[in-house]
Write an enzyme that holds these catalytic residues in place. Structure first.
Site, PDB file in Angstrom:
ATOM      1  N   LYS A 123       9.911  32.734 -29.247  1.00 34.90           N
ATOM      2  CA  LYS A 123       9.526  33.906 -28.442  1.00 34.90           C
ATOM      3  C   LYS A 123       8.721  33.561 -27.189  1.00 34.90           C
ATOM      4  CE  LYS A 123       8.209  34.889 -32.557  1.00 34.90           C
ATOM      5  NZ  LYS A 123       8.857  34.864 -33.794  1.00 34.90           N
ATOM      6  N   GLU A 208       4.682  31.184 -39.086  1.00 33.14           N
ATOM      7  CA  GLU A 208       4.711  30.387 -37.861  1.00 33.14           C
ATOM      8  C   GLU A 208       3.961  29.068 -38.105  1.00 33.14           C
ATOM      9  OE1 GLU A 208       6.318  31.542 -34.859  1.00 33.14           O
ATOM     10  OE2 GLU A 208       7.054  32.805 -36.460  1.00 33.14           O
ATOM     11  N   LYS A 223       6.971  40.762 -30.627  1.00 31.03           N
ATOM     12  CA  LYS A 223       8.236  41.469 -30.871  1.00 31.03           C
ATOM     13  C   LYS A 223       8.207  42.882 -30.286  1.00 31.03           C
ATOM     14  CE  LYS A 223       9.118  38.673 -34.964  1.00 31.03           C
ATOM     15  NZ  LYS A 223       8.774  38.473 -36.374  1.00 31.03           N
TER      16      LYS A 223
HETATM   17  N1  NAP Z   1      11.072  30.606 -39.740  1.00 26.16           N
HETATM   18  C1  NAP Z   1      11.549  31.808 -39.515  1.00 26.16           C
HETATM   19  O1  NAP Z   1      11.887  32.535 -40.470  1.00 26.16           O
HETATM   20  C2  NAP Z   1      11.750  32.317 -38.113  1.00 26.16           C
HETATM   21  C3  NAP Z   1      12.376  33.542 -37.905  1.00 26.16           C
HETATM   22  C4  NAP Z   1      12.604  33.996 -36.605  1.00 26.16           C
HETATM   23  C5  NAP Z   1      12.143  33.253 -35.531  1.00 26.16           C
HETATM   24  N2  NAP Z   1      11.501  32.069 -35.758  1.00 26.16           N
HETATM   25  C6  NAP Z   1      11.090  31.291 -34.575  1.00 26.16           C
HETATM   26  O2  NAP Z   1      11.942  30.158 -34.530  1.00 26.16           O
HETATM   27  C7  NAP Z   1      11.255  29.012 -34.054  1.00 26.16           C
HETATM   28  C8  NAP Z   1      11.427  27.911 -35.071  1.00 26.16           C
HETATM   29  O3  NAP Z   1      10.911  28.311 -36.305  1.00 26.16           O
HETATM   30  P1  NAP Z   1      10.919  27.312 -37.541  1.00 26.16           P
HETATM   31  O4  NAP Z   1      10.461  28.077 -38.715  1.00 26.16           O
HETATM   32  O5  NAP Z   1      12.188  26.580 -37.578  1.00 26.16           O
HETATM   33  O6  NAP Z   1       9.752  26.332 -37.075  1.00 26.16           O
HETATM   34  P2  NAP Z   1       9.519  24.826 -37.459  1.00 26.16           P
HETATM   35  O7  NAP Z   1      10.065  24.545 -38.819  1.00 26.16           O
HETATM   36  O8  NAP Z   1       8.099  24.529 -37.160  1.00 26.16           O
HETATM   37  O9  NAP Z   1      10.490  24.061 -36.420  1.00 26.16           O
HETATM   38  C9  NAP Z   1      10.181  23.819 -35.105  1.00 26.16           C
HETATM   39  C10 NAP Z   1      10.577  22.392 -34.816  1.00 26.16           C
HETATM   40  O10 NAP Z   1      10.409  22.135 -33.438  1.00 26.16           O
HETATM   41  C11 NAP Z   1      10.141  20.743 -33.285  1.00 26.16           C
HETATM   42  N3  NAP Z   1       9.413  20.548 -32.054  1.00 26.16           N
HETATM   43  C12 NAP Z   1       8.066  20.534 -31.833  1.00 26.16           C
HETATM   44  N4  NAP Z   1       7.807  20.286 -30.535  1.00 26.16           N
HETATM   45  C13 NAP Z   1       9.013  20.134 -29.928  1.00 26.16           C
HETATM   46  C14 NAP Z   1       9.417  19.819 -28.606  1.00 26.16           C
HETATM   47  N5  NAP Z   1       8.508  19.604 -27.640  1.00 26.16           N
HETATM   48  N6  NAP Z   1      10.726  19.734 -28.340  1.00 26.16           N
HETATM   49  C15 NAP Z   1      11.668  19.901 -29.307  1.00 26.16           C
HETATM   50  N7  NAP Z   1      11.332  20.174 -30.588  1.00 26.16           N
HETATM   51  C16 NAP Z   1      10.027  20.300 -30.880  1.00 26.16           C
HETATM   52  C17 NAP Z   1       9.357  20.340 -34.533  1.00 26.16           C
HETATM   53  O11 NAP Z   1       9.800  19.077 -35.028  1.00 26.16           O
HETATM   54  P3  NAP Z   1       9.370  17.665 -34.407  1.00 26.16           P
HETATM   55  O12 NAP Z   1       8.015  17.827 -33.740  1.00 26.16           O
HETATM   56  O13 NAP Z   1       9.304  16.777 -35.608  1.00 26.16           O
HETATM   57  O14 NAP Z   1      10.467  17.317 -33.466  1.00 26.16           O
HETATM   58  C18 NAP Z   1       9.722  21.391 -35.573  1.00 26.16           C
HETATM   59  O15 NAP Z   1      10.487  20.870 -36.628  1.00 26.16           O
HETATM   60  C19 NAP Z   1       9.804  29.447 -33.853  1.00 26.16           C
HETATM   61  O16 NAP Z   1       9.615  29.679 -32.485  1.00 26.16           O
HETATM   62  C20 NAP Z   1       9.672  30.751 -34.631  1.00 26.16           C
HETATM   63  O17 NAP Z   1       8.789  31.645 -34.016  1.00 26.16           O
HETATM   64  C21 NAP Z   1      11.308  31.581 -37.007  1.00 26.16           C
HETATM   65  N1  HSE Z   2       6.855  34.393 -38.766  1.00 25.26           N
HETATM   66  C1  HSE Z   2       7.825  35.432 -38.629  1.00 25.26           C
HETATM   67  C2  HSE Z   2       9.226  34.873 -38.503  1.00 25.26           C
HETATM   68  C3  HSE Z   2       9.522  34.586 -37.062  1.00 25.26           C
HETATM   69  O1  HSE Z   2       9.714  35.750 -36.333  1.00 25.26           O
HETATM   70  C4  HSE Z   2       7.791  36.367 -39.812  1.00 25.26           C
HETATM   71  O2  HSE Z   2       7.023  36.109 -40.737  1.00 25.26           O
HETATM   72  O3  HSE Z   2       8.497  37.374 -39.806  1.00 25.26           O
END
Ligand code: NAP
Ligand code: HSE
Length: 339
Positions: A123, A208, A223
């Site tokens: 976001k 997050e 959001k």
């Molecule tokens: N989890 C959910 O259910 C959900 C739902 C909707 C939206 N989101 C959004 O989706 C995004 C990802 O969520 P997630 O749960 O997958 O988070 P996450 O597991 O923390 O994944 C993010 C990844 O980005 C990598 N990263 C960190 N710095 C970076 C950089 N400079 N360049 C490229 N990669 C980098 C990290 O791995 P390394 O540092 O090891 O490379 C990490 O594994 C977030 O912005 C979150 O707000 C999440």
């Molecule tokens: N952290 C968020 C997922 C990313 O939008 C949630 O708990 O709904």
């Protein structure tokens, strides 16, 4: 139709997207005539890239994050290289940063500048720099879709843009953060401590990277900000929103609500009053007549009030990395094949 895909950020959501693309390869071809080749994945420590397409099943043998990319690179005898965004579509899945939008902002700008379509799951870039990225998309004839950033599996943008096209939306009220809703439900129904409930949410992969974003209300604020600016004609920044979270809620507060037959929920709301936008996030006690009363656990919900169609309520869309990945896949299909 053949499309080359780049993914930035290989965490929980991106890994689920890779799984979905691998599992649904045949369905995408048969139903949408769509062949997706993942040509590059970027982590904080570097990028894996293969013109012929990354071997998704092989990659799925590792964990996630840069360490998985590094291990894949070693086993496939390819170098881990510097980020180089070059393809048809970017799916941006790096951590959300509401201060300056980075690193996602740079990846998104780089992609849009080349006319690549962008599916934003993070976001940060949208919240800090929406007009800049939208203008760039328009300039280069690229599509920018962001269901993943606006409650993911809960349809919000699609409802407003498609189902309510031409109607006047006067207010939006939502439970938009699964982590907070799960914590409140677990504290109320199972008497779990705040700390334990948050730990469970983190284990589910829905919180997050900095969980303050969830429990202090910032994720909900991001959001509702994106939805208000899209549907109420506002040009608000995060600083314009009054935000309070659930971080100071105790089991006693929930018991008081229960004793009155109510539930305490973290509500994000945006409305226009005499041309002025009022947008806020705060815990509110809902009575059982409220359409969002039954939205429990990791589920979310949204109510659009419209002048012409009355109130439209959607509930469900539980937060989960696979559900968020599915929302990104939906955006990808809609961007490329449908509209
Ligand atoms: N989890 C959910 O259910 C959900 C739902 C909707 C939206 N989101 C959004 O989706 C995004 C990802 O969520 P997630 O749960 O997958 O988070 P996450 O597991 O923390 O994944 C993010 C990844 O980005 C990598 N990263 C960190 N710095 C970076 C950089 N400079 N360049 C490229 N990669 C980098 C990290 O791995 P390394 O540092 O090891 O490379 C990490 O594994 C977030 O912005 C979150 O707000 C999440
Ligand atoms: N952290 C968020 C997922 C990313 O939008 C949630 O708990 O709904």
């Amino acid at each position: 139709m053949k499309k080359d895909l780049i993914i930035s950020g290989y965490g929980n959501v991106a890994k689920e997207l890779v799984k979905l693309l691998s599992e649904k390869e045949e369905m995408l071809k048969n139903t949408y005539d769509l062949e997706i080749k993942v040509c590059g994945i970027i982590g904080s420590k570097g990028m894996i890239a293969q013109d012929e397409g990354i071997q998704l099943e092989a990659l799925l043998n590792y964990g996630n994050g840069s360490d998985a990319l590094l291990q894949y690179a070693v086993d496939m005898h390819i170098p881990l290289q510097q980020a180089n965004i070059n393809g048809d579509i970017l799916v941006e899945c790096s951590p959300t940063n509401i201060v300056n939008g980075e690193p996602g902002k740079t990846y998104i700008i780089d992609a849009l500048s080349q006319g690549m379509d962008v599916i934003a799951v993070s976001k940060g870039a949208l919240v800090t720099s929406f007009e800049e990225v939208m203008e760039l998309a328009n300039q280069h004839g690229a599509k920018l879709k962001y269901s993943g950033a606006t409650a993911a599996a809960l349809p919000t943008l699609d409802i407003g843009e498609y189902s309510l096209a031409g109607s006047t939306i006067t207010s939006i009220v939502g439970i938009l953060n699964g982590t907070s809703n799960y914590i409140l439900s677990s504290m109320a129904e199972e008497q779990l401590s705040f700390k334990q409930a948050l730990k469970n949410a983190q284990e589910k992969g829905i919180a997050e990277a900095n969980a303050d974003m969830d429990v202090k209300g910032f994720d909900s604020a991001c959001k509702i900000l994106l939805l208000a600016n899209r549907f109420l004609g506002t040009k608000l920044a995060l600083r314009d929103i009054k935000i309070s979270g659930i971080n100071e809620i105790a089991i006693e507060h929930l018991s008081v609500a229960q004793a009155e037959g109510k539930k305490l929920k973290l509500i994000a709301q945006a409305a226009l009053h005499e041309g002025k936008a009022i947008v806020q996030v705060k815990p509110i006690m809902l009575s059982k007549e409220h359409p969002l009363f039954h939205v429990d656990g990791t589920n979310k919900g949204i109510v659009f009030e419209t002048k012409e169609m009355g109130a439209i309520c959607v509930t469900g869309g539980a937060s989960h990395p696979r559900a968020a990945a599915a929302a990104a896949l939906k955006d990808l299909i809609n961007a490329v094949c449908l509209r």
